[in-house]
Design a protein around this motif. Structure first.
Motif, PDB file in Angstrom:
ATOM      1  N   MET A 363      31.373  -4.452  23.257  1.00 32.87           N
ATOM      2  CA  MET A 363      31.463  -4.194  21.821  1.00 32.87           C
ATOM      3  C   MET A 363      31.898  -5.441  21.061  1.00 32.87           C
ATOM      4  O   MET A 363      31.420  -5.707  19.955  1.00 32.87           O
ATOM      5  CB  MET A 363      32.440  -3.046  21.554  1.00 32.87           C
ATOM      6  CG  MET A 363      32.406  -2.537  20.120  1.00 32.87           C
ATOM      7  SD  MET A 363      33.509  -1.119  19.873  1.00 32.87           S
ATOM      8  CE  MET A 363      32.797   0.081  21.002  1.00 32.87           C
ATOM      9  N   ARG A 364      32.816  -6.221  21.646  1.00 34.60           N
ATOM     10  CA  ARG A 364      33.275  -7.452  20.991  1.00 34.60           C
ATOM     11  C   ARG A 364      32.120  -8.436  20.809  1.00 34.60           C
ATOM     12  O   ARG A 364      32.079  -9.174  19.820  1.00 34.60           O
ATOM     13  CB  ARG A 364      34.396  -8.087  21.791  1.00 34.60           C
ATOM     14  CG  ARG A 364      35.707  -7.319  21.750  1.00 34.60           C
ATOM     15  CD  ARG A 364      36.851  -8.125  22.338  1.00 34.60           C
ATOM     16  NE  ARG A 364      38.121  -7.451  22.157  1.00 34.60           N
ATOM     17  CZ  ARG A 364      38.730  -6.741  23.095  1.00 34.60           C
ATOM     18  NH1 ARG A 364      38.170  -6.596  24.298  1.00 34.60           N
ATOM     19  NH2 ARG A 364      39.888  -6.162  22.849  1.00 34.60           N
ATOM     20  N   ILE A 365      31.210  -8.461  21.757  1.00 33.44           N
ATOM     21  CA  ILE A 365      30.043  -9.342  21.647  1.00 33.44           C
ATOM     22  C   ILE A 365      29.024  -8.756  20.682  1.00 33.44           C
ATOM     23  O   ILE A 365      28.559  -9.417  19.754  1.00 33.44           O
ATOM     24  CB  ILE A 365      29.394  -9.551  23.040  1.00 33.44           C
ATOM     25  CG1 ILE A 365      30.367 -10.232  23.996  1.00 33.44           C
ATOM     26  CG2 ILE A 365      28.101 -10.366  22.919  1.00 33.44           C
ATOM     27  CD1 ILE A 365      29.882 -10.293  25.436  1.00 33.44           C
ATOM     28  N   TYR A 366      28.694  -7.499  20.904  1.00 39.27           N
ATOM     29  CA  TYR A 366      27.615  -6.830  20.184  1.00 39.27           C
ATOM     30  C   TYR A 366      27.853  -6.789  18.667  1.00 39.27           C
ATOM     31  O   TYR A 366      26.916  -6.935  17.876  1.00 39.27           O
ATOM     32  CB  TYR A 366      27.489  -5.406  20.735  1.00 39.27           C
ATOM     33  CG  TYR A 366      26.330  -4.588  20.227  1.00 39.27           C
ATOM     34  CD1 TYR A 366      25.042  -4.792  20.719  1.00 39.27           C
ATOM     35  CD2 TYR A 366      26.527  -3.577  19.284  1.00 39.27           C
ATOM     36  CE1 TYR A 366      23.978  -4.016  20.280  1.00 39.27           C
ATOM     37  CE2 TYR A 366      25.470  -2.810  18.844  1.00 39.27           C
ATOM     38  CZ  TYR A 366      24.204  -3.027  19.341  1.00 39.27           C
ATOM     39  OH  TYR A 366      23.159  -2.257  18.895  1.00 39.27           O
ATOM     40  N   MET A 367      29.103  -6.613  18.255  1.00 34.88           N
ATOM     41  CA  MET A 367      29.417  -6.472  16.832  1.00 34.88           C
ATOM     42  C   MET A 367      30.174  -7.683  16.282  1.00 34.88           C
ATOM     43  O   MET A 367      30.912  -7.580  15.296  1.00 34.88           O
ATOM     44  CB  MET A 367      30.216  -5.186  16.605  1.00 34.88           C
ATOM     45  CG  MET A 367      29.460  -3.944  17.034  1.00 34.88           C
ATOM     46  SD  MET A 367      30.268  -2.388  16.564  1.00 34.88           S
ATOM     47  CE  MET A 367      30.066  -2.404  14.784  1.00 34.88           C
ATOM     48  N   ALA A 368      29.937  -8.846  16.873  1.00 36.27           N
ATOM     49  CA  ALA A 368      30.693 -10.050  16.527  1.00 36.27           C
ATOM     50  C   ALA A 368      30.512 -10.493  15.078  1.00 36.27           C
ATOM     51  O   ALA A 368      31.425 -11.053  14.479  1.00 36.27           O
ATOM     52  CB  ALA A 368      30.326 -11.194  17.477  1.00 36.27           C
ATOM     53  N   VAL A 369      29.335 -10.292  14.495  1.00 37.18           N
ATOM     54  CA  VAL A 369      29.095 -10.728  13.104  1.00 37.18           C
ATOM     55  C   VAL A 369      28.740  -9.552  12.189  1.00 37.18           C
ATOM     56  O   VAL A 369      28.176  -9.751  11.117  1.00 37.18           O
ATOM     57  CB  VAL A 369      27.996 -11.812  13.029  1.00 37.18           C
ATOM     58  CG1 VAL A 369      28.372 -13.045  13.818  1.00 37.18           C
ATOM     59  CG2 VAL A 369      26.645 -11.274  13.494  1.00 37.18           C
ATOM     60  N   SER A 370      29.090  -8.354  12.609  1.00 39.92           N
ATOM     61  CA  SER A 370      28.745  -7.186  11.795  1.00 39.92           C
ATOM     62  C   SER A 370      29.479  -7.172  10.449  1.00 39.92           C
ATOM     63  O   SER A 370      29.137  -6.400   9.566  1.00 39.92           O
ATOM     64  CB  SER A 370      29.039  -5.892  12.559  1.00 39.92           C
ATOM     65  OG  SER A 370      30.409  -5.812  12.914  1.00 39.92           O
ATOM     66  N   CYS A 371      30.475  -8.051  10.283  1.00 42.36           N
ATOM     67  CA  CYS A 371      31.210  -8.117   9.016  1.00 42.36           C
ATOM     68  C   CYS A 371      30.313  -8.513   7.847  1.00 42.36           C
ATOM     69  O   CYS A 371      30.594  -8.157   6.697  1.00 42.36           O
ATOM     70  CB  CYS A 371      32.373  -9.103   9.132  1.00 42.36           C
ATOM     71  SG  CYS A 371      31.912 -10.725   9.746  1.00 42.36           S
ATOM     72  N   ILE A 372      29.225  -9.244   8.115  1.00 42.39           N
ATOM     73  CA  ILE A 372      28.342  -9.684   7.030  1.00 42.39           C
ATOM     74  C   ILE A 372      27.117  -8.790   6.876  1.00 42.39           C
ATOM     75  O   ILE A 372      26.252  -9.051   6.040  1.00 42.39           O
ATOM     76  CB  ILE A 372      27.882 -11.149   7.238  1.00 42.39           C
ATOM     77  CG1 ILE A 372      27.073 -11.296   8.544  1.00 42.39           C
ATOM     78  CG2 ILE A 372      29.068 -12.096   7.223  1.00 42.39           C
ATOM     79  CD1 ILE A 372      26.439 -12.668   8.715  1.00 42.39           C
TER      80      ILE A 372
END
Length: 455
Positions: A363-372
């Protein structure tokens, strides 16, 4: 076009209007996630067979998403066009659009039911089911496919309730079905000892209740646009523009099926059933992070579409920038939870220590840039609200088809840990897609506002 329960899309203050329309839409989207999430929560905790059953249910997601995509093809193209026509004061044309879309959804539901009844098992094997999990997936889909017509009616026609500004009614359409699903799931799964078949039966019965609610409202006295038999004969000049605009959300959802094939088959190859199980949880979390964002855009769509049709440049501009800020705040909050405390999400779906461990680092990898990612969905969905079919189709293809799917197969070539490389494809594609989408949108949005000023 206003009564006591309907928002005035052309006059009410933008901030309050977006809140009034988005809050029920977000609630509806979060509740809608429960249809699948509740099934997975219960199934994942079935004694002894829970982990295998959860993985089997996970491989049905591409087929379920494909069914939803066909509802979006019709409704998410038709609803914005109906809002634009209402903004122009052309109620008769808006009702024709809704009637044509209702007929298309009915025939689509019949065709999809027959198709999935025949081919669902073969498709599940293609989508990454193994010998250990295929029976769970096939059992679920045999029953779920029988309720496809209800899914098309509930999801597809509900968009026309939102398009009129009846956000609270639209929310109730989803909440009623979800509450039924939550109640029926444990009864059928554990009480009747039906396992995954019980989860599927609970889901389609709940969708049937939602479908009845939606159709009763659109044929009743409180609706602004009424579903009438005379408007249900398909007219190409009315229906085809809806299909063109609906291609973007269709591509976004249908390619989710192809994407799941690529992820599941690659992860089964490199990481086995546990990696596929982790992907099932990650896709559920991504659904949770995406659907409230879609609720925000659903709340903004009638505002943008109506005022675009009415030629009110300033209200269109204010609605978009408020939407953009809201989407960014939400996507950043979800990113923080997924990156810093992923065990919160993992623990919802499984108690298996090995599956939990894999899920947390993935999950840490998969959603690493989901903030944008809020930028991506705000811009892409506003293109649809403005009736810009070409741009929205391109952006729908860009992230998944052009960037993400190739990355799933290319990145493992360059990394020794190939399972992690597959999960890394998501943030790489997201970063490139958001950059491109943001640049294209602001160039075209400036041109659209300039043209509105001239008119």
């Amino acid at each position: 076009m206003k009564n006591r329960k309907e928002a005035d899309l052309g006059k009410d203050p933008i901030g309050g209007l977006l809140f009034r329309l988005s809050l029920p839409a977000i609630t509806a989207q979060v509740v809608n996630v429960l249809y699948n999430m509740v099934d997975r929560m219960y199934i994942g905790h079935i004694p002894e067979t829970g982990a295998a059953a959860l993985t089997g249910l996970g491989v049905t997601l591409p087929l379920i998403m494909l069914i939803s995509a066909f509802a979006a093809l019709v409704s998410m193209g038709g609803a914005p066009r109906a809002s634009i026509m209402m903004g122009k004061g052309n109620k008769e044309e808006a009702e024709k659009i809704m009637g044509n879309c209702a007929t298309a959804l009915f025939f689509t539901g019949i065709v999809l039911t027959v198709f999935f009844m025949i081919f669902s098992r073969k498709l599940l094997l293609l989508f990454g089911a193994s010998e250990n999990t295929i029976e769970y997936g096939a059992s679920y889909m045999r029953i779920y496919a029988a309720g496809t017509l209800f899914v098309q009616a509930a999801l597809g026609m509900n968009a026309f309730i939102t398009a009129q500004g009846f956000a609270a009614v639209s929310m109730l359409s989803v909440v009623i079905g979800a509450v039924c699903n939550i109640i029926l799931d444990p009864i059928f799964i554990f009480g009747c000892h039906m396992g995954v078949r019980g989860a599927a039966l609970a889901t389609i019965l709940s969708q049937a209740v939602s479908a009845v609610w939606v159709i009763r409202f659109l044929t009743g006295e409180k609706t602004g646009l009424k579903l009438k038999r005379k408007n249900m004969k398909i007219q190409p000049k009315v229906f085809l523009p809806c299909m063109a605009l609906g291609l973007s959300p269709f591509i976004m959802q249908s390619t989710e099926s192809i994407l799941n094939i690529c992820f599941n088959s690659s992860l089964l190859k490199y990481g086995g059933d546990m990696a596929v199980g982790a992907m099932t949880i990650l896709s559920s979390v991504m659904q949770f992070s995406m659907l409230p964002l879609q609720g925000l855009t659903q709340g903004s769509q009638p505002i943008v579409s109506y005022n675009f049709g009415a030629g009110d440049k300033e209200r269109v501009k204010k609605a978009f920038f408020l939407l953009l800020r809201s989407c960014l705040i939400y996507s950043t909050a979800i990113w923080a939870i997924a990156v810093f405390v992923p065990q919160i999400f993992a623990g919802i779906f499984t108690g298996d220590p090995e599956l939990t461990e894999i899920t947390c680092w993935a999950m840490r990898i998969y959603m690493a840039v989901s903030c944008i990612f809020g930028i991506q969905i705000a811009c892409q969905q506003t293109f649809i609200a403005l009736g810009r079919a070409k741009e929205s189709i391109f952006l729908a293809l860009l992230r998944k088809v052009i960037l993400l799917i190739p990355s799933i197969y290319i990145l493992p070539v360059f990394f020794s840990d190939k399972t992690k490389a597959v999960f890394l494809a998501e943030p790489v594609a997201d970063a490139l897609a958001v950059t491109t989408t943001g640049a294209l949108f602001f160039i075209r949005f400036r041109q659209i506002l300039k043209n509105m000023s001239k008119k």
